[in-house]
Design a protein around this motif. Structure first.
Motif, mmCIF file in Angstrom:
data_model
loop_
_atom_site.group_PDB
_atom_site.id
_atom_site.type_symbol
_atom_site.label_atom_id
_atom_site.label_comp_id
_atom_site.label_asym_id
_atom_site.label_seq_id
_atom_site.Cartn_x
_atom_site.Cartn_y
_atom_site.Cartn_z
ATOM 1 N N LEU A 89 128.247 118.343 49.100
ATOM 2 C CA LEU A 89 126.869 118.739 49.417
ATOM 3 C C LEU A 89 125.890 117.791 48.724
ATOM 4 O O LEU A 89 125.193 118.154 47.786
ATOM 5 C CB LEU A 89 126.630 120.186 48.997
ATOM 6 N N SER A 90 125.867 116.564 49.197
ATOM 7 C CA SER A 90 124.985 115.548 48.608
ATOM 8 C C SER A 90 124.688 114.465 49.636
ATOM 9 O O SER A 90 125.399 114.334 50.637
ATOM 10 C CB SER A 90 125.639 114.932 47.365
ATOM 11 N N LEU A 91 123.643 113.681 49.359
ATOM 12 C CA LEU A 91 123.304 112.521 50.176
ATOM 13 C C LEU A 91 123.445 111.284 49.304
ATOM 14 O O LEU A 91 122.847 111.198 48.228
ATOM 15 C CB LEU A 91 121.872 112.618 50.703
ATOM 16 N N SER A 92 124.226 110.337 49.768
ATOM 17 C CA SER A 92 124.555 109.177 48.934
ATOM 18 C C SER A 92 123.331 108.388 48.512
ATOM 19 O O SER A 92 123.243 107.902 47.384
ATOM 20 C CB SER A 92 125.522 108.265 49.694
ATOM 21 N N GLU A 93 122.339 108.250 49.389
ATOM 22 C CA GLU A 93 121.131 107.476 49.082
ATOM 23 C C GLU A 93 119.889 108.360 49.027
ATOM 24 O O GLU A 93 118.773 107.863 49.198
ATOM 25 C CB GLU A 93 120.932 106.388 50.144
ATOM 26 N N GLY A 94 120.078 109.646 48.818
ATOM 27 C CA GLY A 94 118.945 110.548 48.746
ATOM 28 C C GLY A 94 118.188 110.599 50.069
ATOM 29 O O GLY A 94 118.783 110.559 51.152
ATOM 30 N N ALA A 95 116.853 110.653 49.974
ATOM 31 C CA ALA A 95 116.017 110.738 51.171
ATOM 32 C C ALA A 95 116.101 109.487 52.023
ATOM 33 O O ALA A 95 115.762 109.517 53.211
ATOM 34 C CB ALA A 95 114.560 111.006 50.765
ATOM 35 N N GLU A 96 116.545 108.375 51.457
ATOM 36 C CA GLU A 96 116.620 107.110 52.193
ATOM 37 C C GLU A 96 117.964 106.917 52.892
ATOM 38 O O GLU A 96 118.221 105.857 53.466
ATOM 39 C CB GLU A 96 116.357 105.950 51.240
ATOM 40 N N LYS A 102 116.478 119.268 49.742
ATOM 41 C CA LYS A 102 115.152 118.631 49.688
ATOM 42 C C LYS A 102 115.186 117.180 50.171
ATOM 43 O O LYS A 102 114.337 116.779 50.976
ATOM 44 C CB LYS A 102 114.591 118.736 48.275
ATOM 45 N N PRO A 103 116.136 116.353 49.696
ATOM 46 C CA PRO A 103 116.204 114.980 50.235
ATOM 47 C C PRO A 103 116.435 114.956 51.740
ATOM 48 O O PRO A 103 115.922 114.077 52.436
ATOM 49 C CB PRO A 103 117.385 114.363 49.487
ATOM 50 N N LEU A 104 117.204 115.933 52.249
ATOM 51 C CA LEU A 104 117.458 115.979 53.685
ATOM 52 C C LEU A 104 116.177 116.306 54.436
ATOM 53 O O LEU A 104 115.899 115.697 55.491
ATOM 54 C CB LEU A 104 118.544 117.014 53.988
ATOM 55 N N HIS A 105 115.370 117.233 53.920
ATOM 56 C CA HIS A 105 114.071 117.522 54.518
ATOM 57 C C HIS A 105 113.212 116.264 54.577
ATOM 58 O O HIS A 105 112.661 115.912 55.640
ATOM 59 C CB HIS A 105 113.345 118.596 53.689
ATOM 60 N N THR A 106 113.104 115.601 53.455
ATOM 61 C CA THR A 106 112.277 114.386 53.383
ATOM 62 C C THR A 106 112.807 113.317 54.317
ATOM 63 O O THR A 106 112.046 112.654 55.041
ATOM 64 C CB THR A 106 112.244 113.856 51.938
ATOM 65 N N GLY A 107 114.105 113.133 54.315
ATOM 66 C CA GLY A 107 114.718 112.117 55.181
ATOM 67 C C GLY A 107 114.491 112.404 56.653
ATOM 68 O O GLY A 107 114.229 111.482 57.446
ATOM 69 N N MET A 130 110.869 111.531 57.518
ATOM 70 C CA MET A 130 110.693 110.079 57.578
ATOM 71 C C MET A 130 111.338 109.495 58.833
ATOM 72 O O MET A 130 110.759 108.652 59.516
ATOM 73 C CB MET A 130 111.295 109.432 56.330
ATOM 74 N N SER A 131 112.555 109.943 59.124
ATOM 75 C CA SER A 131 113.284 109.414 60.286
ATOM 76 C C SER A 131 112.583 109.794 61.583
ATOM 77 O O SER A 131 112.455 108.972 62.505
ATOM 78 C CB SER A 131 114.719 109.946 60.290
ATOM 79 N N ARG A 132 112.118 111.049 61.677
ATOM 80 C CA ARG A 132 111.441 111.476 62.889
ATOM 81 C C ARG A 132 110.162 110.672 63.103
ATOM 82 O O ARG A 132 109.869 110.240 64.230
ATOM 83 C CB ARG A 132 111.124 112.969 62.803
ATOM 84 N N ALA A 133 109.390 110.451 62.026
ATOM 85 C CA ALA A 133 108.154 109.673 62.141
ATOM 86 C C ALA A 133 108.450 108.248 62.609
ATOM 87 O O ALA A 133 107.750 107.693 63.463
ATOM 88 C CB ALA A 133 107.419 109.653 60.805
ATOM 89 N N PHE A 149 118.387 114.563 65.172
ATOM 90 C CA PHE A 149 117.533 115.066 64.091
ATOM 91 C C PHE A 149 117.131 116.527 64.343
ATOM 92 O O PHE A 149 117.079 117.337 63.409
ATOM 93 C CB PHE A 149 116.280 114.201 63.945
ATOM 94 N N ASP A 150 116.870 116.854 65.611
ATOM 95 C CA ASP A 150 116.542 118.241 65.949
ATOM 96 C C ASP A 150 117.697 119.175 65.596
ATOM 97 O O ASP A 150 117.486 120.274 65.063
ATOM 98 C CB ASP A 150 116.225 118.363 67.448
ATOM 99 N N LEU A 151 118.898 118.735 65.904
ATOM 100 C CA LEU A 151 120.077 119.556 65.626
ATOM 101 C C LEU A 151 120.245 119.772 64.118
ATOM 102 O O LEU A 151 120.493 120.894 63.658
ATOM 103 C CB LEU A 151 121.324 118.893 66.213
ATOM 104 N N MET A 152 120.108 118.689 63.344
ATOM 105 C CA MET A 152 120.196 118.804 61.886
ATOM 106 C C MET A 152 119.132 119.760 61.355
ATOM 107 O O MET A 152 119.408 120.613 60.509
ATOM 108 C CB MET A 152 119.987 117.421 61.233
ATOM 109 N N GLU A 153 117.914 119.576 61.867
ATOM 110 C CA GLU A 153 116.795 120.387 61.382
ATOM 111 C C GLU A 153 117.008 121.860 61.708
ATOM 112 O O GLU A 153 116.689 122.752 60.902
ATOM 113 C CB GLU A 153 115.491 119.888 62.009
#
Length: 570
Positions: free
Chosen positions: A428-435, A479-484, A487-490, A541-545
């Motif tokens: 349950l982690s993201l290797s590069e955080g929000a990026e 939280k990083p997933l929310h931010t990511g 950013m990705s959607r934008a 991204f919609d599916l993840m969200e």
């Protein structure tokens, strides 16, 4: 018959004319007769197989063998074999094998070096021929490799008999030296052609196919030479060849790691020679010992070798009961390499059936390990895979193990409680955080979200420790997933607007987007194609969200509805 005169007859046939015995002629033949071997070989290349012309050449060659110095004839024959190339390799080797055998048998007791030289010369030339792979190629046997293999077995048999008949007696130096030469030959044959031979693709009704017969004969030769297959397997399974005790192969020049891998494959997959391999070893020991052989095969790129490696690993594991393989198998030096290569085949191999086979084999590996072994295996795979799809697959397996522990074994110390925490936080982690590249890592992220959703729904009593680690999970994953995602959607929304503008300002269908991958230019994309790709990304991204929102909703509901102090306590 004495030889009075030598001529090249019609069509280049060498003729011998009989006449009264002349001692001078006999001396001349003994001294220079071996010079005729070259013209004989050249003549045989130009005539049809089995023709009267070829029979005449062989008669002349046999006459030279009777009259000339055996060592000179030996060198003359080997010179012709060594110079053969292309289509002429089998054309020279096949008719010369029997005369060469006769010459070697005439050498008396001191012939081990000559036997070894002959076998290595023949094998060296045959190694230049391609091994037939498809059923049609094997049936055609275009370069007569299969035919040469069977003839080579007949050629070697008398020398095998010489050694085997004295195997239990006090060994003379020359007999022991011949044994070593013959072992070298046998292990060379395991490396070529048997390592590449498609024995696993031969149908059951082709049990007498030349390559399979050749494999059986070579394994039989090893036993006849006093080679202990179990000892060879054990002593060579964990390390490179070294000098050792009597009754086993000696030295790197005798046996390569590829030869040993083929030996193991023939024993445990094809069951060739298995009658001479008493099963005194446990299934787990066989898995450990075969890891080195599997690693040798999986590091190659040829389809036949990769297939053999996967088959050997599968057949080794099938002997083990599910859930019984001890964790110390992972401590074998080559085990980590096997796992890495298995992942490479799974993700990089261009051959689809091998990718599917490697995935099924990985699941078999997982199923066979004990609980502690599964735990350590998952941690290892998450570190070495570097592939979102594989990591997602492993996280799905972690979820299954947690589910089994919650349902059937509440005392499980590996997939429940504090022992689970490091594995859980790793999943349950993201290797590069929000990026983190969410699109590239989508398989892993979706598996992680599904794991977290399962834990939130099923683990009200905090048996897995998920509620104790909730703050860290939110900080490092949610939280990083929310931010990511924002950013990705934008970014992709901006790309879609830009593409629409380009489309309005250009002719429809005209390529406007050039894409490169790995330094290679891919076919140009039209605006319509680019829009499809961008829309597909937004759908991901919609599916993840959607799943993320559901997980956060469940967490909030559980925290509100749980009795005070129950959720979140260790």
């Amino acid at each position: 018959m004495c030889f009075k005169h030598r001529t090249l007859g019609q069509g280049g046939v060498i003729g011998l004319h009989s006449g009264p015995h002349n001692q001078t002629d006999g001396i001349l033949i003994r001294n220079v007769g071996w010079n005729l071997i070259g013209p004989i070989a050249k003549c045989m290349q130009s005539c049809a197989v089995g023709s009267e012309k070829e029979r005449g050449c062989l008669q002349l060659l046999n006459a030279l063998i009777e009259s000339c110095n055996p060592k000179e004839i030996l060198l003359g024959i080997l010179e012709q074999i060594d110079e053969a190339a292309g289509d002429h390799i089998s054309r020279i080797i096949l008719p010369f094998l029997q005369p060469l055998q006769i010459v070697l048998l005439k050498l008396g007791n001191k012939k081990s070096y000559s036997v070894g030289l002959s076998l290595s010369t023949i094998h060296s030339r045959l190694s230049n021929l391609p091994v037939p792979y498809t059923a049609q190629q094997m049936q055609e046997d275009k370069y007569s490799l299969c035919q040469c293999c069977l003839a080579l077995v007949q050629f070697a048999q008398p020398f095998i008999d010489i050694v085997s008949q004295s195997i239990d007696l006090s060994k003379e130096a020359d007999t022991e030296e011949m044994r070593k030469e013959l072992l070298t030959f046998c292990f060379s044959c395991l490396k070529y052609p048997l390592l590449n031979a498609p024995l696993n693709t031969l149908p059951e009704d082709e049990g007498d196919h030349p390559l399979r017969v050749f494999a059986k004969q070579i394994m039989g030769f090893l036993v006849s030479l006093g080679e202990s297959l179990p000892r060879t397997f054990v002593q060579r399974g964990h390390s490179a060849p070294t000098n050792d005790t009597e009754g086993s192969i000696s030295g790197n020049e005798v046996c390569s790691v590829e030869s040993l891998a083929c030996l193991s494959y023939l024993l445990f997959v094809q069951h060739i020679g298995i009658d001479s391999f008493p099963f005194v070893f446990g299934p787990s020991f066989l898995v450990k010992s075969n890891m080195g052989h599997v690693a040798v095969l999986l590091k190659r790129t040829e389809e036949s070798l990769l297939s053999k490696g996967l088959d050997l690993l599968e057949h080794s594991l099938l002997r083990v009961d599910n859930g019984s393989l001890p964790e110390d198998v992972l401590e074998v030096l080559t085990a980590n390499q096997v796992l890495q290569d298995l992942v490479k085949v799974m993700t990089l191999c261009p051959i689809e059936h091998l990718r599917k086979k490697s995935l099924a084999t990985l699941q078999l590996v997982i199923d066979k390990f004990c609980v502690e072994g599964k735990y350590k295996l998952f941690r290892c795979l998450l570190k070495i895979s570097s592939h979102a799809g594989v990591e997602g697959y492993i996280i799905h397996n972690i979820k299954n193990q947690i589910d089994a522990a919650l349902k059937t074994n509440p005392q499980n110390k590996w997939f429940l409680g504090t022992r689970l925490t490091p594995l859980l936080l790793s999943a349950l982690s993201l290797s590069e955080g929000a990026e983190t590249d969410l699109l590239q890592m989508s398989d892993r992220i979706m598996a992680s979200l599904n794991l977290l959703r399962y834990l939130v729904i099923k683990d009200d009593d905090n048996e897995t420790g998920v509620w104790s680690e909730l703050a860290k999970i939110e900080q490092d994953f949610l939280k990083p997933l929310h931010t990511g995602l924002n950013m990705s959607r934008a970014h992709y929304d901006a790309e879609i607007r830009s593409t629409h503008e380009k489309k309005r300002g250009s002719h429809s269908g005209k390529p406007l987007c050039t894409v490169t991958a790995g330094g290679n230019k891919l076919p140009d994309m039209t605006p319509e194609m680019q829009l499809q790709v961008l829309q597909s990304a937004l759908f991901t991204f919609d599916l993840m969200e959607s799943v993320l929102a559901r997980v956060e909703e469940l967490i909030e509901v559980k925290l509100k509805s749980a009795p005070e102090g129950k959720i979140g306590s260790s």
